[in-house]
Scaffold this motif. Structure first.
Motif, PDB file in Angstrom:
ATOM      1  N   TYR A  95      67.596  20.213  91.062  1.00  0.00           N
ATOM      2  CA  TYR A  95      66.883  18.856  91.711  1.00  0.00           C
ATOM      3  C   TYR A  95      65.499  19.201  92.220  1.00  0.00           C
ATOM      4  CZ  TYR A  95      71.820  16.848  92.752  1.00  0.00           C
ATOM      5  OH  TYR A  95      72.814  16.525  92.344  1.00  0.00           O
ATOM      6  N   MET A  96      65.032  20.487  92.370  1.00  0.00           N
ATOM      7  CA  MET A  96      63.646  20.410  92.707  1.00  0.00           C
ATOM      8  C   MET A  96      62.774  20.798  91.452  1.00  0.00           C
ATOM      9  SD  MET A  96      64.199  22.905  96.236  1.00  0.00           S
ATOM     10  CE  MET A  96      62.412  22.807  96.677  1.00  0.00           C
ATOM     11  N   ILE A  99      65.325  19.078  86.923  1.00  0.00           N
ATOM     12  CA  ILE A  99      65.553  17.612  86.636  1.00  0.00           C
ATOM     13  C   ILE A  99      64.309  17.003  86.121  1.00  0.00           C
ATOM     14  CG2 ILE A  99      64.663  16.786  89.042  1.00  0.00           C
ATOM     15  CD1 ILE A  99      67.223  14.781  88.809  1.00  0.00           C
ATOM     16  N   PHE A 100      63.074  17.573  86.506  1.00  0.00           N
ATOM     17  CA  PHE A 100      61.805  16.879  86.070  1.00  0.00           C
ATOM     18  C   PHE A 100      61.378  17.569  84.715  1.00  0.00           C
ATOM     19  CE2 PHE A 100      61.210  17.153  90.887  1.00  0.00           C
ATOM     20  CZ  PHE A 100      61.374  15.615  90.817  1.00  0.00           C
ATOM     21  N   LEU A 102      63.695  17.838  82.518  1.00  0.00           N
ATOM     22  CA  LEU A 102      64.817  17.245  81.620  1.00  0.00           C
ATOM     23  C   LEU A 102      65.788  18.505  81.213  1.00  0.00           C
ATOM     24  CD1 LEU A 102      62.838  14.767  79.500  1.00  0.00           C
ATOM     25  CD2 LEU A 102      63.763  14.501  81.847  1.00  0.00           C
ATOM     26  N   VAL A 177      70.450   9.646 100.976  1.00  0.00           N
ATOM     27  CA  VAL A 177      70.565  10.416 100.053  1.00  0.00           C
ATOM     28  C   VAL A 177      71.622  10.178  99.151  1.00  0.00           C
ATOM     29  CG1 VAL A 177      70.925  13.125  99.707  1.00  0.00           C
ATOM     30  CG2 VAL A 177      69.313  12.169 101.721  1.00  0.00           C
ATOM     31  N   TYR A 180      70.703   7.661  96.954  1.00  0.00           N
ATOM     32  CA  TYR A 180      69.564   8.119  95.777  1.00  0.00           C
ATOM     33  C   TYR A 180      70.213   9.163  94.895  1.00  0.00           C
ATOM     34  CZ  TYR A 180      65.858  10.331  93.336  1.00  0.00           C
ATOM     35  OH  TYR A 180      65.044  10.883  92.360  1.00  0.00           O
ATOM     36  N   THR A 183      71.997   8.041  91.570  1.00  0.00           N
ATOM     37  CA  THR A 183      71.246   7.435  90.400  1.00  0.00           C
ATOM     38  C   THR A 183      71.020   8.645  89.315  1.00  0.00           C
ATOM     39  OG1 THR A 183      68.874   7.791  91.589  1.00  0.00           O
ATOM     40  CG2 THR A 183      70.184   5.754  91.688  1.00  0.00           C
ATOM     41  N   THR A 184      71.127   9.907  89.875  1.00  0.00           N
ATOM     42  CA  THR A 184      70.676  11.054  89.025  1.00  0.00           C
ATOM     43  C   THR A 184      71.946  11.330  87.950  1.00  0.00           C
ATOM     44  OG1 THR A 184      71.616  12.367  90.497  1.00  0.00           O
ATOM     45  CG2 THR A 184      69.367  12.192  90.841  1.00  0.00           C
ATOM     46  N   GLU A 186      74.213  10.449  84.212  1.00  0.00           N
ATOM     47  CA  GLU A 186      73.584  10.338  82.878  1.00  0.00           C
ATOM     48  C   GLU A 186      72.682   9.279  82.728  1.00  0.00           C
ATOM     49  OE1 GLU A 186      76.459  10.950  79.885  1.00  0.00           O
ATOM     50  OE2 GLU A 186      75.629   9.620  78.636  1.00  0.00           O
ATOM     51  N   VAL A 188      70.847   5.648  85.250  1.00  0.00           N
ATOM     52  CA  VAL A 188      70.908   5.488  86.643  1.00  0.00           C
ATOM     53  C   VAL A 188      72.190   4.845  87.415  1.00  0.00           C
ATOM     54  CG1 VAL A 188      69.704   4.000  88.201  1.00  0.00           C
ATOM     55  CG2 VAL A 188      68.416   5.133  86.586  1.00  0.00           C
ATOM     56  N   LYS A 209      74.440  17.250  79.951  1.00  0.00           N
ATOM     57  CA  LYS A 209      73.703  16.224  81.406  1.00  0.00           C
ATOM     58  C   LYS A 209      74.864  15.521  81.863  1.00  0.00           C
ATOM     59  CE  LYS A 209      69.676  14.936  80.794  1.00  0.00           C
ATOM     60  NZ  LYS A 209      68.490  14.223  80.474  1.00  0.00           N
TER      61      LYS A 209
END
Lengths: 215, 262
Positions: A95-96, A99-100, A102, A177, A180, A183-184, A186, A188, A209
């Motif tokens: 998550y930290m 995820i950015f 990919l 939380v 939100y 939405t993570t 496969e 949104v 994924k």
């Protein structure tokens, strides 16, 4: 396309009823706690709405606990202690950072386990920790005339009220939380759809994924 | 004083004029001698069993005595004259005077710092000495009021049954004009603070810490009793969380866009 039926009808009905009650309780609870502002529910209305929704929430929670204990859904709530620490670290790192980038999701949803470690601990904490405290303090409020004068040397209604308020804020934080994180998946909306249809779906091309966040 | 009684010369009955000596000693009039108040009616013997109407006139003694009062005695007199006790046509209200509620041999005003529950009990005891049937278990009075008994144990009758505008505690209103708006008490700036809770010490009222209010306030009033620090902290954490989640979402969006464009 891989499809898993992870959310039986009773679970989905309970989930959406719980969601509706949560929103009703937040609206009516805020209306009483911050009473006086024009845009809030009138106090007398908020009181009846909050009490009714609270009683329904209690029934729903008891229903959930019983159904969860008697159905196969309980297996998702059994902590896998052997891999817990590693799973928590991997999930938090994802998550930290991951995820950015990919990166593939570190957890893969299966029929045996639909929750990742972080998700599992937070749901356990909410359903078996915060919810009972919220419900008990709510009922203590309803029957405050029967409480002892003091509790731990403080006015008992104060102790009850402070507990109720603190747990309410924590659950509102959880809700933020939760909304939100779903939405993570496969896509949104894929986790939201899963809680509506009951089916968890993944495209075969990117099976790593997998969606994760569902109640 | 406990033996202050005599046989009436005409009827032969015992006329008991005794009063509770300890009650008087603890009352606001404890330092007065009997004759300070009973000068006129008690010049002749045998004494009448009641003072002549108008003989014991509170304002007569207290007109210029405004010590420890948020309202002057003249104001109190004016409030009383507007009250339902003074204007009612009911035969039960005939001859209503200060002494109907305030027994001069026992009365002691509430003092700042006294426990609120004690003040509520004392004040409501005065009202219930006549209106006692209202508080009977079978009574349907105040049925509209949620948690009726909790309210009766925590607030004074006059907190709802007198005008909210000021401390006009003696202008007792008829039921239909009394307070029915919950938010008058259940809000952040309630009338109750200016009324019942003015008996709390200023020190208690001024406390603002995270748990200070919890420790030093004596009752919890939904909507009024809050820990402002706890509320601010919680809302700040939630606000931060919203920002954090928004930033996380933006990061995900930008990462995906960069990936698509690459």
């Amino acid at each position: 396309m891989m499809s898993l039926y992870l959310y039986p009808v009773w679970l989905r009905l309970w989930h959406w009823m719980n969601a509706l009650l949560f929103l009703t309780l937040i609206a009516s609870g805020v209306s009483m706690h911050y009473a006086g502002a024009d845009w809030l529910m009138p106090f007398a209305t908020a009181r009846v709405v909050h009490n009714t929704a609270g009683i329904l929430l209690t029934i729903g929670w008891i229903g959930f606990v019983v159904a969860n204990a008697r159905s196969e859904n309980a297996r998702h709530y059994r902590i896998r202690f052997r891999t817990l620490i590693g799973d928590l670290i991997a999930q938090t790192r994802y998550y930290m950072i991951g995820i950015f980038r990919l990166e593939p999701h570190p957890f893969h949803v299966t029929e045996a386990m639909k929750f990742n470690a972080l998700q599992q601990l937070s749901y356990l904490g909410v359903m078996y920790g915060l919810m009972p405290v919220l419900i008990l303090s709510g009922w203590a409020f309803l029957y405050s005339v029967y409480l002892p004068e003091t509790l731990f040397g403080l006015g008992s209604v104060w102790v009850v009220a402070m507990t109720h308020v603190v747990v309410s804020y924590l659950l509102a934080l959880f809700l933020l939380v939760h909304i939100y994180i779903i939405t993570t998946g496969e896509t949104v909306f894929s986790n939201l759809l899963a809680m509506i249809t009951g089916w968890h779906r993944e495209t075969d091309e990117i099976p790593v994924k997998a969606p994760r966040e569902t109640p | 004083m406990p033996t202050l009684a005599y046989r009436h010369p005409e009827t032969g009955e015992i006329v008991d004029l005794s009063i509770d000596r300890d009650g008087l000693a603890h009352s606001v009039h404890g330092e007065l001698a009997c004759i300070d108040c009973h000068r006129r009616s008690y010049r002749r013997y045998p004494h009448p069993d009641r003072p002549a109407p108008g003989d014991l006139d509170c304002i007569g003694c207290h007109e210029d005595d405004d010590r420890n009062l948020s309202r002057g005695w003249v104001d109190i007199d004016a409030e009383f004259k507007r009250s339902v006790h003074a204007v009612s046509d009911s035969p039960k209200a005939a001859g209503f005077s200060c002494h109907s509620c305030h027994d001069p041999h026992r009365f002691r005003p509430a003092a700042v710092g006294e426990p609120i529950a004690q003040i509520v009990r004392n004040h409501n005891g005065v009202c219930l000495s006549c209106h006692g049937s209202l508080s009977a278990a079978s009574s349907t009075s105040h049925r509209w009021l949620p948690n009726r008994d909790a309210h009766w144990g925590s607030v004074r009758c006059v907190d709802c049954h007198t005008p909210a505008a000021d401390f006009a505690n003696h202008e007792v209103l008829p039921a239909e004009k009394s307070e029915k708006n919950c938010v008058s008490c259940h809000s952040a700036d309630p009338q109750l603070l200016a009324r019942l809770y003015r008996f709390q010490s200023e020190e208690d009222i001024a406390r603002h810490g995270l748990f200070a209010k919890a420790v030093f306030n004596e009752a919890y009033v939904v909507g009024m009793s809050k820990s402002p620090a706890l509320d601010r902290l919680s809302l700040a954490i939630m606000g931060l969380m919203v920002l954090l989640l928004a930033a996380h979402g933006l990061g995900r969006y930008l990462a995906r866009r960069a990936n698509r464009m690459a």
